[in-house]
Scaffold this motif. Structure first.
Motif, PDB file in Angstrom:
ATOM      1  N   ILE A  82      -7.582  -0.794  -2.728  1.00 39.36           N
ATOM      2  CA  ILE A  82      -8.250  -0.423  -1.256  1.00 39.36           C
ATOM      3  C   ILE A  82      -7.942  -1.677  -0.118  1.00 39.36           C
ATOM      4  O   ILE A  82      -8.335  -2.757  -0.366  1.00 39.36           O
ATOM      5  N   MET A  83      -7.375  -0.832   0.833  1.00 39.99           N
ATOM      6  CA  MET A  83      -7.076  -1.951   2.072  1.00 39.99           C
ATOM      7  C   MET A  83      -7.957  -1.724   3.247  1.00 39.99           C
ATOM      8  O   MET A  83      -8.319  -0.475   3.562  1.00 39.99           O
ATOM      9  N   GLY A 124     -14.429   0.692   2.616  1.00 43.31           N
ATOM     10  CA  GLY A 124     -13.729   0.044   1.870  1.00 43.31           C
ATOM     11  C   GLY A 124     -14.214  -0.183   0.304  1.00 43.31           C
ATOM     12  O   GLY A 124     -14.085   0.358  -0.663  1.00 43.31           O
ATOM     13  N   PHE A 149     -13.211   6.036  11.644  1.00 38.75           N
ATOM     14  CA  PHE A 149     -13.012   7.140  11.937  1.00 38.75           C
ATOM     15  C   PHE A 149     -13.775   7.512  13.302  1.00 38.75           C
ATOM     16  O   PHE A 149     -14.906   7.585  13.131  1.00 38.75           O
ATOM     17  N   ILE A 165       2.633   2.416   2.583  1.00 42.40           N
ATOM     18  CA  ILE A 165       2.561   3.015   3.888  1.00 42.40           C
ATOM     19  C   ILE A 165       3.995   3.187   4.212  1.00 42.40           C
ATOM     20  O   ILE A 165       4.645   3.919   4.827  1.00 42.40           O
ATOM     21  N   ALA A 207      -4.897   4.048  -3.885  1.00 38.89           N
ATOM     22  CA  ALA A 207      -6.294   4.075  -3.479  1.00 38.89           C
ATOM     23  C   ALA A 207      -7.075   4.516  -4.501  1.00 38.89           C
ATOM     24  O   ALA A 207      -8.180   4.246  -5.074  1.00 38.89           O
ATOM     25  N   GLU A 208      -6.538   5.680  -4.982  1.00 36.61           N
ATOM     26  CA  GLU A 208      -7.217   6.358  -6.482  1.00 36.61           C
ATOM     27  C   GLU A 208      -7.226   5.285  -7.494  1.00 36.61           C
ATOM     28  O   GLU A 208      -8.154   5.350  -8.190  1.00 36.61           O
ATOM     29  N   LEU A 257      -9.572   0.608  12.406  1.00 33.29           N
ATOM     30  CA  LEU A 257      -9.185   2.061  12.206  1.00 33.29           C
ATOM     31  C   LEU A 257     -10.565   2.787  11.457  1.00 33.29           C
ATOM     32  O   LEU A 257     -10.214   3.571  10.397  1.00 33.29           O
ATOM     33  N   TYR A 315     -14.313   8.641  -0.992  1.00 33.74           N
ATOM     34  CA  TYR A 315     -13.637   9.871  -1.304  1.00 33.74           C
ATOM     35  C   TYR A 315     -13.040  10.092  -2.839  1.00 33.74           C
ATOM     36  O   TYR A 315     -12.748  10.998  -3.275  1.00 33.74           O
ATOM     37  N   THR A 316     -12.596   8.674  -3.267  1.00 33.38           N
ATOM     38  CA  THR A 316     -11.842   8.771  -4.506  1.00 33.38           C
ATOM     39  C   THR A 316     -13.005   9.031  -5.588  1.00 33.38           C
ATOM     40  O   THR A 316     -14.177   8.945  -5.570  1.00 33.38           O
ATOM     41  N   MET A 365       0.635  -1.150   0.072  1.00 30.63           N
ATOM     42  CA  MET A 365       0.107  -0.087  -0.064  1.00 30.63           C
ATOM     43  C   MET A 365       0.907   1.325   0.154  1.00 30.63           C
ATOM     44  O   MET A 365       0.283   2.540  -0.101  1.00 30.63           O
ATOM     45  N   THR A 371       0.273   6.090  -0.894  1.00 31.71           N
ATOM     46  CA  THR A 371      -0.970   5.439  -0.498  1.00 31.71           C
ATOM     47  C   THR A 371      -2.093   5.673  -1.283  1.00 31.71           C
ATOM     48  O   THR A 371      -2.841   4.975  -1.717  1.00 31.71           O
ATOM     49  N   HIS A 372      -2.351   7.104  -1.184  1.00 24.43           N
ATOM     50  CA  HIS A 372      -3.616   7.792  -1.599  1.00 24.43           C
ATOM     51  C   HIS A 372      -3.811   7.532  -3.182  1.00 24.43           C
ATOM     52  O   HIS A 372      -4.814   7.430  -3.833  1.00 24.43           O
TER      53      HIS A 372
END
Lengths: 286, 236
Positions: free
Chosen positions: B81-82, B150, B90, B52, B76-77, B88, B104-105, B50, B72-73
């Protein structure tokens, strides 16, 4: 002491407290999202004071229009500062970011002293006053209080209703998880720092419409912001506003009985007392 | 056709090398599982995939494109996706806001309504809790939310890091049933697990990781019969 003087002080304290709260929210946001203690907070408050002074005296821009320009300026300066001074040390231990922001503060105050010297300036500008009996509340104080509330509400709306605002909150809760969702956390941190600085500069500009100032004035207000954050609980913006009002009231009501120069002593006695008795702040928090 | 291709991957923390040249493929439309005990390098592997943590060596391809150096982002884009270990979510955001963050993507945003309908059909309980703060959910519900979040990003490759960790047995089975459902719908998944029994039952292809190296690999049902696996993990 008669009742009218007391009412006058309470109203003044409340209005001033709101702008102190606004400044503290800037500090609070940066801490909450980035876990950075921004020691350049005061320098940017002073920069806000001088920005409005220059806009008004050199360009004749009406101060409350100037404030909107300062908001934009603060955002840009904050983002530049983030990438220039903080980005590389953001994952380092807190001491590094502390030193980085302290350096920024020294740079701003150094240049400011060179350019503006340290003699006091004041905005030669008045909105008249609101009279009720023998009580007169300065128009600039009322405007300052109202604008501070407006900015606080706008910040809330931004954080809770917009996509970038929600991304800021997500990053503040868990940066890795936010990245995994596709959020560019470096940009979000830069934006948060920009907003924090913009609020500090706007607060400085508003304070400059009320009190005289020098390039060194920011330090005192920075300390007030720290006291307010501790009062309201770090990481809690509403707490910052409540803390600001508390401090504003103490400042203006207590000075009726004691010398003004004694106020900081009282403020910091309060800071120490809160840290000892209720470290999480008056409004709880974590 | 491979979704993910990892070649000679090495990484670690500071001076400590954890992964010693991993080779791994995730085939499209399949469920691939990595088994391994604690400290075998499973989580380090996923964190490296990913972005990180940065890989020291080797390369990672996603849908044929080299993504080794992407952050990482950016990954994801692209659709990787992990769902991280420990969920985790929010905590101070509502369940609904967590799902919004999942979308968000760009790809997630475009299909928000469809995805929402889908995750609600998968986890009907989440709908009742839309306005509740995610931090107040039970561990099982938080795991459901993390998976749902996810899925909101419309993953092309869905990575799950120990989704059954710390859950009550009944919920573990629920999580595996969900994973199986997603697999039947053709979602490409990479699963990291310690629960060997349940993983082997639903997985297409398995890698066994030990001390930062791939020790064994094979089809799920073949490894389930293997003596080595039985000895190392099943205790029989």
């Amino acid at each position: 002491m008669n009742a009218e003087v007391l009412i006058d002080s309470i109203i003044s304290g409340l209005l001033l407290g709101l702008v102190y709260g606004l400044a503290a929210i800037g500090l609070n946001l940066i801490w909450g999202v980035m876990k950075v203690i921004n020691l350049s907070h005061g320098a940017f408050i002073a920069l806000g004071m001088f920005s409005i002074w220059i806009l008004y005296t050199s360009f004749g821009i009406f101060p409350y229009i100037g404030i909107i320009m300062i908001l934009g300026l603060g955002l840009v300066l904050g983002i530049i500062t983030y990438f220039g001074a903080l980005h590389r040390v953001i994952d380092a231990p807190e001491l590094s970011t502390l030193l980085a922001t302290f350096s920024v503060s020294l740079i701003i105050i150094g240049f400011g002293t060179f350019i503006f010297k340290t003699n006091p300036k004041a905005l030669d500008f008045s909105l008249g006053g609101i009279e009720a009996g023998s009580i007169v509340i300065l128009g600039t104080k009322v405007a300052t209080g109202v604008i501070s509330i407006i900015f606080t509400v706008l910040l809330y709306a931004f954080l809770y209703k917009t996509r970038p605002g929600k991304a800021i909150r997500a990053v503040s809760m868990n940066r890795t998880a936010a990245e995994l969702m596709g959020i560019n956390s470096s940009l979000i941190l830069a934006l948060s720092f920009g907003i924090g600085i913009a609020l500090a500069m706007v607060a400085g500009a508003l304070i400059a419409t009320i009190f005289p100032f020098t390039i060194l004035s920011g330090g005192g207000y920075e300390l007030k912001s720290f006291v307010i954050c501790v009062l309201g609980g770090l990481g809690s913006p509403i707490g910052a506003l409540v803390g600001g009002i508390t401090l504003g009231l103490i400042e203006s009501v207590v000075t009726l009985g004691i010398q003004t120069s004694f106020v900081p002593v009282l403020e910091f006695a309060l800071l120490v007392a809160i840290l000892v008795l209720k470290p999480s702040g008056l409004l709880g928090g974590k | 056709m491979n979704s993910l291709e990892v070649r000679d991957l090495e990484s670690g923390y500071g001076e400590v090398k954890v992964l010693w040249g991993l080779n791994l493929d995730v085939r499209k439309g399949q469920l691939t599982t990595i088994l391994g005990s604690n400290g075998s390098g499973k989580t380090t592997f996923l964190r490296t995939v990913m972005g990180i943590i940065n890989p020291w060596n080797g390369n990672i391809k996603f849908n044929g494109e080299d993504v080794t150096k992407l952050s990482t982002h950016q990954k994801a884009e692209k659709g990787i996706i992990m769902v991280p270990e420990g969920r985790l979510v929010f905590p101070e955001m509502s369940v609904y806001e967590n799902l919004e963050m999942g979308a968000y993507t760009k790809r997630g945003r475009e299909k928000f309504d469809d995805s929402l309908e889908f995750v609600v059909s998968l986890f009907p309980r989440l709908k009742e809790r839309f306005n509740q703060k995610a931090g107040t959910l039970s561990g099982g519900e938080q795991q459901m939310l993390a998976i749902a979040r996810g899925l909101m990003s419309r993953p092309d490759l869905f990575i799950l890091d120990e989704p059954s960790l710390g859950l009550a047995p009944k919920l573990v089975i629920e999580v595996f049933e969900t994973i199986n459902k997603l697999r039947e719908q053709g979602l490409t998944m990479l699963l990291v697990e310690q629960n060997v029994h349940l993983s082997l039952a639903i997985t297409d292809y398995v890698y066994v990781l030990s001390e930062g190296r791939i020790k064994m690999e094979g089809k799920g049902e073949e490894l389930a019969e293997s003596d080595e696996i039985r000895k190392a993990y099943l205790g029989v």
